[in-house]
Design an enzyme around this catalytic site. Sequence first.
Site, PDB file in Angstrom:
ATOM      1  N   THR A  99       0.644  -1.052  -0.094  1.00  0.00           N
ATOM      2  CA  THR A  99      -0.133   0.127  -0.031  1.00  0.00           C
ATOM      3  C   THR A  99       0.908   1.062  -0.231  1.00  0.00           C
ATOM      4  OG1 THR A  99      -1.802  -1.192   1.110  1.00  0.00           O
ATOM      5  CG2 THR A  99      -1.645   1.311   1.180  1.00  0.00           C
ATOM      6  N   PHE A 115       1.243   5.235   0.858  1.00  0.00           N
ATOM      7  CA  PHE A 115       0.593   6.220   1.712  1.00  0.00           C
ATOM      8  C   PHE A 115       1.402   7.390   1.249  1.00  0.00           C
ATOM      9  CE2 PHE A 115       0.018   2.332   4.107  1.00  0.00           C
ATOM     10  CZ  PHE A 115      -0.858   2.504   4.994  1.00  0.00           C
TER      11      PHE A 115
END
Length: 278
Positions: free
Chosen positions: A171, A173
């Site tokens: 992921t 960010f």
Amino acid sequence: MTTVAYQGEPGSNSATAVRALYPDASEYPCTGFEQALDAVALGDADLAVIPVDNSAAGRVADVHHLLPESGLFIVGEYFLAIRFDLMGVSGATLDQVECVRSHVHALGQCRKLLREGGWRTLVCDDTAGAAREVAELGDARHAALAPPAAAGLHGLDVLRAGVEDDPENTTRFVVLSRTPASAPDLGQPTMTSLFFSVRNIPSALYKALGGFATGGVNLTKIESYQIGAGLNASRFYVEAEGHPDEQRVALALEELRFFSSEVRVLGVYPAHPRRLRG
């Protein structure tokens, strides 16, 4: 002390990202992305760390709609390897599980395990929150898919470790601030994020992006969003490799502005080392 807002509960992937980036910061958990952004905008937090996309699940819903209206600036990015464990109450066994709780993205990233188990699923607001709910229920029939840290935090047993479908699951960010950061020096790997809306003329999008192609500026992301209730106006979110002061990027931005009714640079920040792999 720096205060960093994030969506989720302690033990979530967002909390892990905050701890990796700012180990000495005061954490400010929020129930939603909008609340985390508002915490920074209102001065309750100095920064927000927000997920924007996942290698398996794609774009994180709602975030790109919220960013243009937040008034905040991207000042950094971080790539987090995502790991999920299946966890249950102390003493529970895998064959007792009937229901698995987690965030919708986590359920989507662990489909192989869920298909193998044949369990029913229950969507929760947050992965760490799912672990907390299982601990509160105290029922061996309920398990949670959550980051490894959540098990120790809530006194749960790990029934199966590392159950994500893709071992490369990652992921990305972004770090948001009320004020833009000083742009990296020229020559350093740099990302530029921006929003724009094209003018209502034929081939406007093609022409607006032409300068990036001519200058050899790599666009790592381009996404469109409808503005308001109408179906005619679209806003585009773009991430480009390069620094706005580089001639090729500056010329591309100049051409973009000529064919656009709105251009807003959301941030100029160092590229994370993960981008340089391969």
